[in-house]
Design an enzyme around this catalytic site. Structure first.
Site, PDB file in Angstrom:
ATOM      1  N   ARG A 185     -29.250 -15.952  17.507  1.00 39.50           N
ATOM      2  CA  ARG A 185     -30.419 -15.270  18.044  1.00 39.50           C
ATOM      3  C   ARG A 185     -30.160 -13.853  18.492  1.00 39.50           C
ATOM      4  O   ARG A 185     -30.990 -12.984  18.262  1.00 39.50           O
ATOM      5  CB  ARG A 185     -31.056 -16.157  19.072  1.00 39.50           C
ATOM      6  CG  ARG A 185     -31.182 -16.133  20.385  1.00 39.50           C
ATOM      7  CD  ARG A 185     -31.174 -17.545  20.968  1.00 39.50           C
ATOM      8  NE  ARG A 185     -30.020 -18.283  20.533  1.00 39.50           N
ATOM      9  CZ  ARG A 185     -30.085 -19.344  19.758  1.00 39.50           C
ATOM     10  NH1 ARG A 185     -31.202 -19.833  19.368  1.00 39.50           N
ATOM     11  NH2 ARG A 185     -28.988 -19.942  19.401  1.00 39.50           N
ATOM     12  N   THR A 186     -29.042 -13.592  19.095  1.00 39.80           N
ATOM     13  CA  THR A 186     -28.857 -12.237  19.632  1.00 39.80           C
ATOM     14  C   THR A 186     -28.827 -11.223  18.486  1.00 39.80           C
ATOM     15  O   THR A 186     -29.510 -10.205  18.527  1.00 39.80           O
ATOM     16  CB  THR A 186     -27.575 -12.164  20.473  1.00 39.80           C
ATOM     17  OG1 THR A 186     -27.647 -13.159  21.477  1.00 39.80           O
ATOM     18  CG2 THR A 186     -27.427 -10.811  21.133  1.00 39.80           C
ATOM     19  N   LYS A 233      -7.924  -6.512   9.216  1.00 43.02           N
ATOM     20  CA  LYS A 233      -6.769  -5.729   8.754  1.00 43.02           C
ATOM     21  C   LYS A 233      -6.014  -5.138   9.938  1.00 43.02           C
ATOM     22  O   LYS A 233      -5.047  -4.401   9.770  1.00 43.02           O
ATOM     23  CB  LYS A 233      -7.243  -4.579   7.865  1.00 43.02           C
ATOM     24  CG  LYS A 233      -7.958  -4.994   6.618  1.00 43.02           C
ATOM     25  CD  LYS A 233      -8.312  -3.737   5.818  1.00 43.02           C
ATOM     26  CE  LYS A 233      -9.197  -4.075   4.646  1.00 43.02           C
ATOM     27  NZ  LYS A 233      -9.772  -2.855   4.061  1.00 43.02           N
ATOM     28  N   ARG A 236     -20.913  -7.520  19.780  1.00 43.59           N
ATOM     29  CA  ARG A 236     -20.461  -8.748  20.448  1.00 43.59           C
ATOM     30  C   ARG A 236     -18.991  -8.924  20.131  1.00 43.59           C
ATOM     31  O   ARG A 236     -18.571  -8.752  18.984  1.00 43.59           O
ATOM     32  CB  ARG A 236     -21.256  -9.950  19.958  1.00 43.59           C
ATOM     33  CG  ARG A 236     -20.619 -11.267  20.403  1.00 43.59           C
ATOM     34  CD  ARG A 236     -21.507 -12.439  20.162  1.00 43.59           C
ATOM     35  NE  ARG A 236     -22.657 -12.408  21.059  1.00 43.59           N
ATOM     36  CZ  ARG A 236     -23.512 -13.413  21.194  1.00 43.59           C
ATOM     37  NH1 ARG A 236     -23.344 -14.515  20.490  1.00 43.59           N
ATOM     38  NH2 ARG A 236     -24.529 -13.334  22.020  1.00 43.59           N
ATOM     39  N   HIS A 240     -23.409 -10.875  29.469  1.00 45.49           N
ATOM     40  CA  HIS A 240     -24.324 -10.854  28.333  1.00 45.49           C
ATOM     41  C   HIS A 240     -25.589 -10.149  28.797  1.00 45.49           C
ATOM     42  O   HIS A 240     -26.631 -10.767  29.005  1.00 45.49           O
ATOM     43  CB  HIS A 240     -24.616 -12.291  27.887  1.00 45.49           C
ATOM     44  CG  HIS A 240     -25.284 -12.409  26.564  1.00 45.49           C
ATOM     45  ND1 HIS A 240     -25.936 -11.365  25.937  1.00 45.49           N
ATOM     46  CD2 HIS A 240     -25.409 -13.473  25.731  1.00 45.49           C
ATOM     47  CE1 HIS A 240     -26.435 -11.785  24.799  1.00 45.49           C
ATOM     48  NE2 HIS A 240     -26.124 -13.055  24.640  1.00 45.49           N
TER      49      HIS A 240
END
Ligand code: NCD
Length: 299
Positions: free
Chosen positions: A47-48, A76, A97, A125
């Site tokens: 959802r975010t 990498k 995130r 958050h």
């Protein structure tokens, strides 16, 4: 970006903008034409990330990004600081995130474009908190004078940490923390509440406190932050909010949940008018639209 970066007055004005977007979406449908949002997600999200992408598309902008670290140059060995300097050449704003606490803050320090913290490890958050605050303000009509119960994984649940930090700035908000012993709020949060003289209690049984709550914020047990599976299995169904327990709650108590839900709210509760967790998702889009506009200085 953290909700505490905004003053209470700035937050109010952000929510007013979100209200206006909700009322007259067409007014905002082209405002971000020519702008790009990068979603840099080093951790899973449904959802975010989609909420940010929807927000930008609703504003007429475009979206680029990656949704898992394995498909980015992080695999990498590229640092977040280098990645954001590269992204800054492609996009006008970034939502990030990351599993490491503080990573989006580090990125913001090296970036020439605004970087929004879309969740950093078990820490914070902030945009879920904006979503939660807008939901409460819209459905309760105020952000002060209430008792809120926060239930479940209060130790690892970053949405809880952000929400408490935001709500302590409003008048007369009382907290009831409902969790098993192992999943109590972090001690830094307890110290903040004690230092500020804010009223709170910590309990184990949900049934005992339900009758006095104006809001109940349910959370899932954060499996990905546990060190061993046995502990998770033991705790995952500690709370299950069902019809029977809802009978103990006041008629105007709202049930919120940042989602995803696992077992902590039984699906039979979904039809109860007090269950507003799917409405919350819609408010999340409006508030992210408002946030993008503010950070790009377009409204
Ligand atoms: C929350 C999160 O990612 O912390 N989800 C979300 O963004 N709505 C809650 C959770 O995962 O339990």
């Amino acid at each position: 970006m953290n909700p505490l970066d905004f003053t209470v007055e700035e937050l109010d004005s952000l929510f007013d903008l979100a209200d206006d977007i909700q009322k007259e979406p067409e007014k905002y449908a082209h405002i971000c034409e020519g702008k790009k949002l990068a979603t840099c997600f080093y951790e899973p999200s449904t959802r975010t990330r989609l909420s940010f992408e929807t927000a930008m598309l609703n504003l007429g902008g475009k979206v680029i990004g990656f949704s898992d670290a394995a498909s980015s140059s992080a695999s990498k060995g590229e640092s977040v600081s280098d990645t954001i300097r590269v992204i800054s050449c492609f996009a006008d704003i970034c939502a990030m995130r990351h599993p490491k606490e503080g990573a989006p803050m580090v990125a913001a320090g090296r970036s020439s474009i605004p970087v929004i913290n879309a969740g950093d490890g078990g820490h914070q958050h902030p945009t879920q908190t904006l979503t939660d605050l807008l939901t409460i303000r819209s459905l309760k009509g105020r952000l002060n004078d209430f008792t809120i119960g926060l239930c479940g994984d209060l130790k690892f649940g970053r949405t809880v940490h952000s929400l408490v930090n935001a709500l302590i700035r409003y008048e007369n908000v009382r907290f009831v923390f409902i969790s098993p012993e192992e999943l109590k709020i972090p001690s830094y949060l307890r110290s903040t509440l004690l230092d500020k003289g804010i009223e709170f209690e910590e309990v184990i049984r949900l049934e005992d406190v339900l009758p006095k709550l104006d809001l109940l914020y349910m959370t899932r047990v954060q499996r990905e932050r546990f060190f061993n599976e046995e502990d998770y299995v033991r705790l995952k169904d500690f709370y299950v909010l069902n019809k029977e327990k809802m009978e103990l709650a006041p008629q105007d108590m709202l049930v919120l949940h940042p989602l995803p839900r696992v077992n902590e709210i039984s699906v039979e509760v979904d039809d109860d008018p007090r269950a507003v967790y799917f409405k919350q998702v819609q408010y999340g889009v409006y508030v992210r639209m408002a946030l993008i506009l503010r950070l790009l200085e377009l409204a």
